[in-house]
Design an enzyme around this catalytic site. Structure first.
Site, short mmCIF file in Angstrom:
data_model
loop_
_atom_site.label_atom_id
_atom_site.label_comp_id
_atom_site.label_asym_id
_atom_site.label_seq_id
_atom_site.Cartn_x
_atom_site.Cartn_y
_atom_site.Cartn_z
N ARG A 235 -0.21 -11.47 11.81
CA ARG A 235 -0.20 -12.81 12.39
C ARG A 235 1.20 -13.38 12.24
O ARG A 235 1.85 -13.20 11.20
CB ARG A 235 -1.19 -13.73 11.65
CG ARG A 235 -2.66 -13.52 12.01
CD ARG A 235 -2.98 -13.94 13.44
NE ARG A 235 -4.40 -13.79 13.77
CZ ARG A 235 -4.93 -12.70 14.33
NH1 ARG A 235 -4.17 -11.66 14.60
NH2 ARG A 235 -6.22 -12.66 14.63
N GLU A 264 2.94 -18.99 19.01
CA GLU A 264 2.46 -18.00 19.96
C GLU A 264 1.78 -18.74 21.10
O GLU A 264 0.89 -19.55 20.82
CB GLU A 264 1.45 -17.10 19.25
CG GLU A 264 1.40 -15.70 19.80
CD GLU A 264 0.62 -14.76 18.91
OE1 GLU A 264 -0.56 -14.55 19.26
OE2 GLU A 264 1.14 -14.26 17.91
N HIS A 283 1.24 -9.93 21.63
CA HIS A 283 0.00 -9.78 20.85
C HIS A 283 -0.96 -8.80 21.53
O HIS A 283 -2.07 -9.17 21.93
CB HIS A 283 -0.66 -11.16 20.65
CG HIS A 283 -1.55 -11.22 19.45
ND1 HIS A 283 -1.73 -12.34 18.69
CD2 HIS A 283 -2.35 -10.28 18.88
CE1 HIS A 283 -2.58 -12.10 17.71
NE2 HIS A 283 -2.96 -10.84 17.80
C1 GLV Z 1 -6.15 -9.62 16.96
O1 GLV Z 1 -5.12 -10.07 16.58
C2 GLV Z 1 -7.33 -9.57 16.16
O2 GLV Z 1 -7.38 -10.25 15.11
O3 GLV Z 1 -8.28 -8.88 16.54
#
Ligand code: GLV
Length: 327
Positions: A235, A264, A283
């Protein structure tokens, strides 16, 4: 039964939901804002959410018919689980199904950054490939390097298994030592400080919590080697973005590969994106066709089970909520 899905998701999940419920799907490419979500999901029994939706007490109070929230993600820092439990709302997530795909991507970033893949490919697109250059695009070796894994959970372990194939020396740190894994993974437990000092590549695999927010800041970056690479597929909030940009600009560390950022999305004119030694992807670590279909299916199974009153395959608070009548 009425279910609101906050974005278009793979058909595998929608089909399952459609067999048992009336399903509405947020039709736009961008997530609904708070007011739009409340209007869109009014009257729903269940929500299928993504990590872009903040699910908290205020939202749940505005949607009192909601009995379950199924997040199509393994991370759940977007959900106030305590607030959900207090309101008798079951919360579910999609662990395991994305572990290997995410570990693949951590390696993709590692290799791409270490070997300057994007810089080199961009130069070809610009018509700059004139000859074989003995001094062109010199990177760092991944094989044989020391890899520091911060967070030896499911994804950290999957990264370690790959690292063995690259003959890497593997260090790890976690809240607790995991002796049962050390032999299998060939990994050595060290403090975060030692890991940062000794690793050629540091890869982050911790959830975002109060404890891990900005755990990699200026002081931690200063401990790293000047030749070191930082990889983040966890994250964005785990890293202090401005401190990282400073470290990359000043040569405190060599490069970074970031699939997650804070904020983000990262604005296109963000200073990180002006640096040649940073590779940012939007991401996408779990974004393989097969894995996103598995995530959608599991998210749907979780939600349907919860709404039927059965134990969902992967819930965070089933035990705590079970037996409590929904208000
Ligand atoms: C993506 O970042 C997830 O947490 O699945």
């Amino acid at each position: 039964m009425r279910i609101a899905v906050t974005r278009r998701i793979p058909a595998a999940g929608l089909e399952l939901l459609g067999r048992e419920a009336d399903v509405v799907v947020w039709p736009e490419a961008s997530p609904p804002n708070r007011d739009e979500l409340i209007a869109f999901a009014a009257g729903a029994d269940g929500l299928l959410t993504l990590l872009t939706e903040r699910v908290d007490g205020e939202l749940l109070d505005a949607l009192p018919s909601v009995r379950a929230v199924s997040n199509m993600a393994v991370g759940y820092d977007n959900i106030d689980v305590e607030a959900a439990t207090a309101r008798g709302v079951i919360v579910c997530i999609t662990p395991d199904v994305l572990t290997e795909t995410t570990a693949d991507f951590a390696f993709a970033l590692m290799l791409a950054v270490a070997r300057k893949v994007k810089l080199a490919a961009d130069s070809v697109l610009r018509g700059e490939w004139r000859t074989w250059e003995p001094l062109g695009f010199l990177g760092q070796d991944v094989h044989g390097a020391t890899l520091g894994i911060v967070g030896m959970g499911r994804i950290g372990q999957a990264v370690a298994r790959r690292a063995r194939g690259f003959a890497m020396t593997i260090l790890y740190t976690d809240q607790e030592r995991r002796p049962e894994l050390e032999e299998e993974l060939g990994a050595r437990f060290v403090s975060l400080e030692q890991l940062l000092r000794e690793s050629d590549i540091v890869t982050l695999h911790v959830p975002l919590t109060k404890e891990t927010r900005k755990m990699i800041g200026a002081n931690q970056l200063r401990l790293m080697k000047r030749s070191a690479i930082l990889i983040n597929t966890a994250r964005g909030g785990v890293v202090d973005t401005e401190a990282l940009a400073d470290a990359l600009e000043s040569g405190t560390i060599w490069a970074a590969g970031l699939d997650v950022t804070d904020p983000e999305p990262l604005p296109a004119d963000h200073r990180l994106l002006c640096l040649p030694n940073v590779l940012v992807t939007p991401h996408i670590a779990s974004a393989s066709e097969a894995t996103r279909a598995r995530m959608a299916r599991l998210a749907a199974e979780n939600l349907l089970a919860a709404l039927r009153g059965e134990q969902p395959p992967r819930s965070l608070n089933w035990e705590a909520v079970r037996g409590r009548a929904h208000p």
